[in-house]
Write an enzyme that holds these catalytic residues in place. Structure first.
Site, PDB file in Angstrom:
ATOM      1  N   TYR A 112      25.769 -10.020  25.217  1.00 16.29           N
ATOM      2  CA  TYR A 112      25.845  -8.859  24.330  1.00 16.29           C
ATOM      3  C   TYR A 112      25.021  -9.076  23.062  1.00 16.29           C
ATOM      4  O   TYR A 112      25.550  -9.142  21.951  1.00 16.29           O
ATOM      5  CB  TYR A 112      27.298  -8.567  23.942  1.00 16.29           C
ATOM      6  CG  TYR A 112      28.165  -8.026  25.049  1.00 16.29           C
ATOM      7  CD1 TYR A 112      27.615  -7.483  26.207  1.00 16.29           C
ATOM      8  CD2 TYR A 112      29.550  -8.039  24.927  1.00 16.29           C
ATOM      9  CE1 TYR A 112      28.421  -6.991  27.212  1.00 16.29           C
ATOM     10  CE2 TYR A 112      30.367  -7.536  25.928  1.00 16.29           C
ATOM     11  CZ  TYR A 112      29.805  -7.013  27.066  1.00 16.29           C
ATOM     12  OH  TYR A 112      30.613  -6.514  28.053  1.00 16.29           O
ATOM     13  N   HIS A 146      31.111 -11.534  35.084  1.00 14.28           N
ATOM     14  CA  HIS A 146      30.657 -10.243  34.561  1.00 14.28           C
ATOM     15  C   HIS A 146      30.309  -9.273  35.682  1.00 14.28           C
ATOM     16  O   HIS A 146      30.628  -8.086  35.606  1.00 14.28           O
ATOM     17  CB  HIS A 146      29.456 -10.466  33.643  1.00 14.28           C
ATOM     18  CG  HIS A 146      29.325  -9.460  32.560  1.00 14.28           C
ATOM     19  ND1 HIS A 146      28.724  -9.726  31.354  1.00 14.28           N
ATOM     20  CD2 HIS A 146      29.704  -8.160  32.480  1.00 14.28           C
ATOM     21  CE1 HIS A 146      28.739  -8.650  30.595  1.00 14.28           C
ATOM     22  NE2 HIS A 146      29.328  -7.682  31.261  1.00 14.28           N
ATOM     23  N   PRO A 153      36.797   2.911  27.684  1.00  8.80           N
ATOM     24  CA  PRO A 153      37.949   3.801  27.893  1.00  8.80           C
ATOM     25  C   PRO A 153      37.765   5.188  27.296  1.00  8.80           C
ATOM     26  O   PRO A 153      38.539   6.096  27.613  1.00  8.80           O
ATOM     27  CB  PRO A 153      39.090   3.047  27.209  1.00  8.80           C
ATOM     28  CG  PRO A 153      38.415   2.282  26.112  1.00  8.80           C
ATOM     29  CD  PRO A 153      37.104   1.842  26.701  1.00  8.80           C
ATOM     30  N   LEU A 154      36.758   5.351  26.448  1.00  5.55           N
ATOM     31  CA  LEU A 154      36.457   6.671  25.879  1.00  5.55           C
ATOM     32  C   LEU A 154      35.148   7.216  26.440  1.00  5.55           C
ATOM     33  O   LEU A 154      34.514   8.073  25.821  1.00  5.55           O
ATOM     34  CB  LEU A 154      36.387   6.590  24.347  1.00  5.55           C
ATOM     35  CG  LEU A 154      37.694   6.173  23.658  1.00  5.55           C
ATOM     36  CD1 LEU A 154      37.488   6.046  22.152  1.00  5.55           C
ATOM     37  CD2 LEU A 154      38.815   7.169  23.957  1.00  5.55           C
ATOM     38  N   SER A 209      35.948  10.992  22.433  1.00  7.00           N
ATOM     39  CA  SER A 209      36.410  11.180  21.055  1.00  7.00           C
ATOM     40  C   SER A 209      36.167  12.605  20.590  1.00  7.00           C
ATOM     41  O   SER A 209      36.760  13.059  19.616  1.00  7.00           O
ATOM     42  CB  SER A 209      35.690  10.209  20.113  1.00  7.00           C
ATOM     43  OG  SER A 209      34.306  10.552  20.012  1.00  7.00           O
TER      44      SER A 209
END
Length: 330
Positions: free
Chosen positions: A55, A130, A209-210, A216
């Protein structure tokens, strides 16, 4: 904050995905600000922090682990750290990336040693493969995990973006602690795994999760994202111009549910999965303190089983656009 167990490891009901602080969502954020954000998360009761060795950026692929490790040094005995091995990026001259899998036993040990050094710890709480390596059977990976757990370098281990067959094969060699799969109101294809997780005592860590922030309700498209190739959302279908109209009914419905609970759409999206199963923990990411409080506050939003079922039925019948499902692995 409420708490629950992923396998036998207790964590906060909402974790913090740290990827976007340095990777995939634009150029890396200010390091000092992100360290403060991680400290704020601890103060708010968050005990689960997710990162990975990849990352970062082309110039520093390990930037996220370095950030998380440095930020959590004062709190290491209070928190759980999740990191991952098994993929790297290949970049061409045009800046395009290809995911390359490598889960040979030698590469796993080398990756873990590097992660432990960058994370400034002697063990990781969750160590995830991963992505699957088509050249290395998962049983071989599981055997390496057996050894690393025995050595005390790994507390619990898991697999990311896997199906039931892979989970069972791995679990037969070394009990799997947790799976980390994509899951949101727009990406529900792994819900059949919940029965397997319940049967085997495996946790489910939900990433994105969004739907990469879309749920949002704060994005009407990709115009706000950096166009230099550093923000992957510019090519995600849920942020396309066509998706704005396709998802309007979905966003309005979530907004109505949120208003009824004095919550935000993001909180309802997270509370829905938290209240669905006791072994599901979402790990939303953010760079903003206000969004951090909002996301972690979802743990206090209680939906009844009847409300969860009603939301499931709503999602089954409401039209929505395609959603990003991840990059192919070479």
């Amino acid at each position: 904050m409420r708490y629950r167990k992923l396998g036998q490891i207790e964590v906060s009901a909402v974790g913090l995905g740290c990827m976007g602080m340095t990777h995939a969502y634009g150029q890396p954020a200010d390091k000092a600000q992100m360290k403060r954000l991680i400290a704020d998360a601890v103060d708010l009761g968050c005990t689960l922090f997710d990162t990975a060795e990849t990352y970062g950026t082309p110039s520093n692929p390990h930037e996220n682990e370095e950030l998380v490790g440095e930020a959590l040094v004062p709190y290491r005995d209070q928190v759980r750290i999740s990191t991952k091995f098994g993929i790297s990026f290949e970049w061409d001259t045009a800046g395009n990336r290809t995911l390359v899998a490598n889960s040979s036993p030698e590469s796993i040990r080398k990756a873990l040693d590097g992660s432990l050094s960058r994370l400034r710890t002697d063990h990781v709480d969750f160590y995830f493969q991963h992505r699957q390596d088509p050249r290395v059977p998962v049983e071989e990976v599981a055997q390496v995990m057996t050894d690393l757990i025995r050595e005390g370098k790994v507390l619990g281990w898991g697999l990311s973006e896997v199906d039931e067959d892979v989970i069972r094969r791995a679990h037969a060699i070394c009990p799997v602690t947790c799976v980390q799969n994509r899951y949101s109101m727009m990406a529900r294809w792994y819900e059949p795994l919940f029965a397997t997780c319940q049967e085997l005592g495996i946790g489910f860590m939900a990433f994105s999760p969004l739907a990469n922030g879309f749920l949002s309700g704060r994005y009407a498209g990709c115009d706000a994202f950096e166009k230099d190739g550093s923000d992957y959302r510019t090519s995600m279908p849920q942020f396309s111009k066509e998706a704005v109209g396709q998802n309007q009914e979905l966003l309005e419905a979530i907004g109505e549910i949120a208003a009824a609970h004095n919550a935000t759409p993001a909180q309802i999206s997270l509370a829905w999965m938290i209240c669905k199963e006791p072994f599901v923990v979402p790990i939303p990411g953010t760079r903003k303190q206000s969004r951090l409080k909002e996301n972690l506050g979802a743990a206090d939003v209680i939906l009844s089983p009847e409300e969860v079922r009603a939301i499931d039925q709503l999602l089954d019948s409401t039209p929505m656009s395609a959603v990003y499902g991840g990059a192919a692995v070479k």
